[in-house]
Motif scaffolding. Structure first.
Motif, PDB file in Angstrom:
ATOM      1  N   ILE A   1       0.861  -1.178   0.000  1.00  0.00           N
ATOM      2  CA  ILE A   1       0.000   0.000   0.000  1.00  0.00           C
ATOM      3  C   ILE A   1       0.900   1.231   0.000  1.00  0.00           C
ATOM      4  CG2 ILE A   1      -1.743   1.301   1.280  1.00  0.00           C
ATOM      5  CD1 ILE A   1      -2.591  -1.412   2.537  1.00  0.00           C
ATOM      6  N   ILE A   2       0.653   2.132  -0.948  1.00  0.00           N
ATOM      7  CA  ILE A   2       1.482   3.323  -1.114  1.00  0.00           C
ATOM      8  C   ILE A   2       0.586   4.550  -1.059  1.00  0.00           C
ATOM      9  CG2 ILE A   2       3.100   4.526  -2.637  1.00  0.00           C
ATOM     10  CD1 ILE A   2       3.654   1.770  -3.950  1.00  0.00           C
ATOM     11  N   GLY A   3       0.999   5.578  -0.334  1.00  0.00           N
ATOM     12  CA  GLY A   3       0.184   6.786  -0.283  1.00  0.00           C
ATOM     13  C   GLY A   3       0.837   7.882   0.522  1.00  0.00           C
ATOM     14  N   HIS A   4       0.188   9.035   0.526  1.00  0.00           N
ATOM     15  CA  HIS A   4       0.676  10.217   1.229  1.00  0.00           C
ATOM     16  C   HIS A   4       0.114  10.225   2.645  1.00  0.00           C
ATOM     17  CE1 HIS A   4       1.652  14.324   2.183  1.00  0.00           C
ATOM     18  NE2 HIS A   4       2.137  14.563   0.975  1.00  0.00           N
ATOM     19  N   HIS A   5       0.990  10.413   3.625  1.00  0.00           N
ATOM     20  CA  HIS A   5       0.563  10.370   5.021  1.00  0.00           C
ATOM     21  C   HIS A   5      -0.015  11.698   5.515  1.00  0.00           C
ATOM     22  CE1 HIS A   5       1.056   6.515   6.804  1.00  0.00           C
ATOM     23  NE2 HIS A   5       2.335   6.398   6.533  1.00  0.00           N
ATOM     24  N   GLY A   6      -0.090  12.701   4.664  1.00  0.00           N
ATOM     25  CA  GLY A   6      -0.526  14.002   5.143  1.00  0.00           C
ATOM     26  C   GLY A   6      -2.001  14.125   5.426  1.00  0.00           C
ATOM     27  N   TRP A   7      -2.820  13.239   4.845  1.00  0.00           N
ATOM     28  CA  TRP A   7      -4.261  13.468   4.883  1.00  0.00           C
ATOM     29  C   TRP A   7      -5.027  12.494   5.761  1.00  0.00           C
ATOM     30  CZ3 TRP A   7      -4.110  17.957   2.815  1.00  0.00           C
ATOM     31  CH2 TRP A   7      -3.168  18.223   1.823  1.00  0.00           C
ATOM     32  N   GLY A   8      -4.419  11.362   6.119  1.00  0.00           N
ATOM     33  CA  GLY A   8      -5.065  10.467   7.064  1.00  0.00           C
ATOM     34  C   GLY A   8      -5.601   9.167   6.502  1.00  0.00           C
ATOM     35  N   GLU A   9      -5.735   9.046   5.170  1.00  0.00           N
ATOM     36  CA  GLU A   9      -6.387   7.856   4.612  1.00  0.00           C
ATOM     37  C   GLU A   9      -5.688   6.544   4.969  1.00  0.00           C
ATOM     38  OE1 GLU A   9      -6.984  10.906   1.161  1.00  0.00           O
ATOM     39  OE2 GLU A   9      -5.491  10.513   2.716  1.00  0.00           O
ATOM     40  N   LEU A  10      -4.380   6.576   5.156  1.00  0.00           N
ATOM     41  CA  LEU A  10      -3.625   5.344   5.367  1.00  0.00           C
ATOM     42  C   LEU A  10      -3.706   4.813   6.795  1.00  0.00           C
ATOM     43  CD1 LEU A  10      -2.252   6.588   2.744  1.00  0.00           C
ATOM     44  CD2 LEU A  10      -0.192   5.403   3.473  1.00  0.00           C
ATOM     45  N   LEU A  11      -4.174   5.627   7.733  1.00  0.00           N
ATOM     46  CA  LEU A  11      -3.951   5.334   9.146  1.00  0.00           C
ATOM     47  C   LEU A  11      -4.600   4.052   9.634  1.00  0.00           C
ATOM     48  CD1 LEU A  11      -4.188   8.916  10.667  1.00  0.00           C
ATOM     49  CD2 LEU A  11      -2.136   7.547  10.246  1.00  0.00           C
ATOM     50  N   ASN A  12      -5.731   3.657   9.062  1.00  0.00           N
ATOM     51  CA  ASN A  12      -6.438   2.474   9.559  1.00  0.00           C
ATOM     52  C   ASN A  12      -6.381   1.280   8.602  1.00  0.00           C
ATOM     53  OD1 ASN A  12      -7.175   4.013  11.770  1.00  0.00           O
ATOM     54  ND2 ASN A  12      -9.174   4.572  10.927  1.00  0.00           N
ATOM     55  N   LEU A  13      -5.577   1.375   7.559  1.00  0.00           N
ATOM     56  CA  LEU A  13      -5.576   0.293   6.572  1.00  0.00           C
ATOM     57  C   LEU A  13      -4.878  -0.961   7.085  1.00  0.00           C
ATOM     58  CD1 LEU A  13      -5.057   2.139   3.185  1.00  0.00           C
ATOM     59  CD2 LEU A  13      -7.144   1.693   4.482  1.00  0.00           C
ATOM     60  N   CYS A  14      -4.022  -0.788   8.086  1.00  0.00           N
ATOM     61  CA  CYS A  14      -3.377  -1.973   8.658  1.00  0.00           C
ATOM     62  C   CYS A  14      -4.406  -2.877   9.338  1.00  0.00           C
ATOM     63  CB  CYS A  14      -2.306  -1.552   9.660  1.00  0.00           C
ATOM     64  SG  CYS A  14      -2.912  -0.489  10.986  1.00  0.00           S
ATOM     65  N   ASP A  15      -5.559  -2.328   9.695  1.00  0.00           N
ATOM     66  CA  ASP A  15      -6.615  -3.135  10.310  1.00  0.00           C
ATOM     67  C   ASP A  15      -7.417  -3.910   9.267  1.00  0.00           C
ATOM     68  OD1 ASP A  15      -5.936  -2.024  12.833  1.00  0.00           O
ATOM     69  OD2 ASP A  15      -7.135  -0.248  12.348  1.00  0.00           O
ATOM     70  N   VAL A  16      -7.421  -3.410   8.035  1.00  0.00           N
ATOM     71  CA  VAL A  16      -8.126  -4.096   6.954  1.00  0.00           C
ATOM     72  C   VAL A  16      -7.222  -5.139   6.301  1.00  0.00           C
ATOM     73  CG1 VAL A  16      -9.384  -3.795   4.780  1.00  0.00           C
ATOM     74  CG2 VAL A  16      -9.454  -1.998   6.525  1.00  0.00           C
ATOM     75  N   PHE A  17      -5.956  -4.750   6.120  1.00  0.00           N
ATOM     76  CA  PHE A  17      -4.992  -5.646   5.473  1.00  0.00           C
ATOM     77  C   PHE A  17      -3.803  -5.876   6.407  1.00  0.00           C
ATOM     78  CE2 PHE A  17      -6.930  -3.257   1.848  1.00  0.00           C
ATOM     79  CZ  PHE A  17      -7.614  -4.317   1.270  1.00  0.00           C
ATOM     80  N   PRO A  18      -3.999  -6.623   7.476  1.00  0.00           N
ATOM     81  CA  PRO A  18      -2.889  -6.850   8.416  1.00  0.00           C
ATOM     82  C   PRO A  18      -1.739  -7.571   7.733  1.00  0.00           C
ATOM     83  CG  PRO A  18      -4.743  -8.310   8.886  1.00  0.00           C
ATOM     84  CD  PRO A  18      -5.231  -7.326   7.883  1.00  0.00           C
ATOM     85  N   GLY A  19      -0.535  -7.116   8.015  1.00  0.00           N
ATOM     86  CA  GLY A  19       0.648  -7.745   7.446  1.00  0.00           C
ATOM     87  C   GLY A  19       1.066  -7.195   6.103  1.00  0.00           C
ATOM     88  N   VAL A  20       0.242  -6.371   5.466  1.00  0.00           N
ATOM     89  CA  VAL A  20       0.608  -5.776   4.184  1.00  0.00           C
ATOM     90  C   VAL A  20       1.457  -4.532   4.441  1.00  0.00           C
ATOM     91  CG1 VAL A  20      -0.241  -4.664   2.077  1.00  0.00           C
ATOM     92  CG2 VAL A  20      -1.453  -6.640   3.025  1.00  0.00           C
TER      93      VAL A  20
END
Length: 449
Positions: free
Chosen positions: A100-119
């Motif tokens: 998963i690749i993205g910009h950390h400035g806006w917040g979208e990435l913060l909870n994706l580890c809960d959807v795709f653990p280990g990615v």
């Protein structure tokens, strides 16, 4: 899941306003083939053939009851919630990414580890807000009172949550990397962003023919000064530039000035009334010939490159903040660059080597330096050649793509390309030492300055 028939790396997901700064890497992967790319973003009209774009609803405006210092964080948490919901929908369709690749400035990435653990997540860390050594109170003309310092620190809320994910990060310059606390740098790699050197290149004939862009006309016997910013505002030294123009225009009747940029506000505060352009024109407009100074607004990219290729002196100023793409493009075209003496700029513009450096807030010195550049043809030719050489060594888009791909391979442990077509990587020859954290990790090809 990975396709066992393909040696490529098939499942990649990127986030933020599509395609954002990921346009080049997405195009590179699409051209190679064999990759499945899903891009989650706010709704917009942009599309790329071969990319599945998934949109989430733009979060509503923050509630008035939220403390002013927490409003950015509130919106980021809403984006994180929207990203989480969108990712669950994607997962329900059977898609599980490899990275998963993205910009950390806006917040979208913060909870994706809960959807795709280990990615693994590779996040763009752009800037860490500080009260010293960066933009805050850099310019005494626009002071910030200490009762607002807490609001500055609060802007790092998303930064801190992103670092706490204990994932992977990247940033494009040494200066941006150094804005982060030492305890955070170990997880952030420096991948220098590049420009297309086949597009942004010198044009030896540019000064021998007429050029017209918008209401600007410049002939071979005239001198062209260029200035480019997303928006015309103090963060990019617009006030210093405008205050320097009367002296330059008075000294040389052959000077024509191109000013590219909008009248909105990208960084910092808006003026008390009107726009920064109207404010500065009210201050110095009676000493500026409108037939020689042209405000072009935003121009087509081809025209932007032509202006840089024709430039006899390109002024790029910035507070200690994130450097603009236009600086990289100016260097690549071999424009004679005059830069401000902030570390943001001097990482690229080396005095008497790739340009001239002058104090950021001193318009008299800027006028003197600009006249020196215009009057000394040998100097400007040497600096333009030095700028192009620097760009070829450090700002090549192809090298950036190799470095970005190498970082993906490093964090995933999987190859992006078949062994037969993998690029041959030679040892980098940096012109400046690599940061300590990169050296500890073993800096990858293309990441050195």
């Amino acid at each position: 899941m990975p396709d066992p028939r393909s040696p490529y790396f098939p499942d990649i997901r990127l986030l933020n306003h599509f395609p954002g700064q990921y346009l080049h890497i997405v195009r590179d992967l699409l051209a190679e083939g064999g990759h499945e790319i899903v891009f989650m973003t706010e709704p917009n009209r942009n599309n790329l053939a071969g990319v599945r774009k998934v949109t989430y609803a733009r979060p509503p405006a923050t509630h008035a009851a939220v403390h002013p210092s927490a409003r950015e964080f509130d919106v980021a948490m809403r984006r994180a919630e929207a990203g989480y919901a969108g990712a669950n929908q994607i997962k329900a369709l059977g898609f599980v990414p490899d990275v998963i690749i993205g910009h950390h400035g806006w917040g979208e990435l913060l909870n994706l580890c809960d959807v795709f653990p280990g990615v693994p997540i590779l996040g763009y860390f752009e800037f860490y807000y500080r009260l010293d050594g960066t933009d805050v109170n850099f310019d005494p003309e626009f002071p910030m009172s200490d009762d607002r310092y807490g609001a500055v620190r609060a802007k790092n809320g998303v930064n801190h949550l992103a670092i706490a994910l204990e994932q992977h990060g990247q940033t494009p310059t040494h200066w941006q990397w150094r804005t982060y606390p030492e305890w955070a740098r170990e997880r952030i790699s420096i991948i220098r962003e590049g420009v297309d050197l086949d597009v942004c290149k010198p044009d030896p004939m540019a000064r021998r023919r007429n050029l017209g862009v918008g209401n600007l006309k410049v002939g071979p016997k005239q001198k062209l000064i260029t200035y480019v910013a997303r928006n015309l505002e103090p963060y990019r030294g617009f006030h210093t530039f405008m205050r320097a123009l009367p002296a330059v225009l008075a000294a040389r009747r052959d000077v024509v000035v191109s000013i590219v940029g909008g009248d909105e506000v990208s960084y910092g505060a808006a003026p008390a009334s009107g726009t920064w352009r109207s404010q500065l024109m009210a201050e110095v407009g009676d000493r500026i010939d409108p037939d020689r100074v042209h405000f072009l607004g935003r121009v087509a990219y081809d025209d932007h490159v032509k202006l840089l290729q024709r430039s006899d002196a390109h002024v790029y100023f910035s507070y200690p903040f994130v450097a603009s793409w236009s600086l990289r493009e100016a260097l690549a075209t071999g424009a004679p660059v005059i830069g401000s003496d902030t570390a943001t700029v001097t990482e690229f513009v080396h005095h008497e080597a790739t340009g001239l450096v002058t104090p950021t807030l001193d318009h008299d010195r800027l006028a003197e330096t600009t006249l020196r550049m215009l009057e000394d043809r040998k100097l400007s030719a040497r600096l333009g050649a030095g700028a192009r050489d620097y760009a070829a060594d450090n700002l090549d888009l192809k090298a950036y793509l190799r470095a970005f791909r190498a970082e993906i391979e490093r964090i995933t442990g999987q190859s992006l390309t078949p062994p037969a077509s993998a690029p041959v990587r030679k040892a980098a020859k940096p012109k400046a030492p690599a940061p300590r954290s990169a050296a500890k990790r073993g800096a990858l090809a293309g990441t050195a300055v």
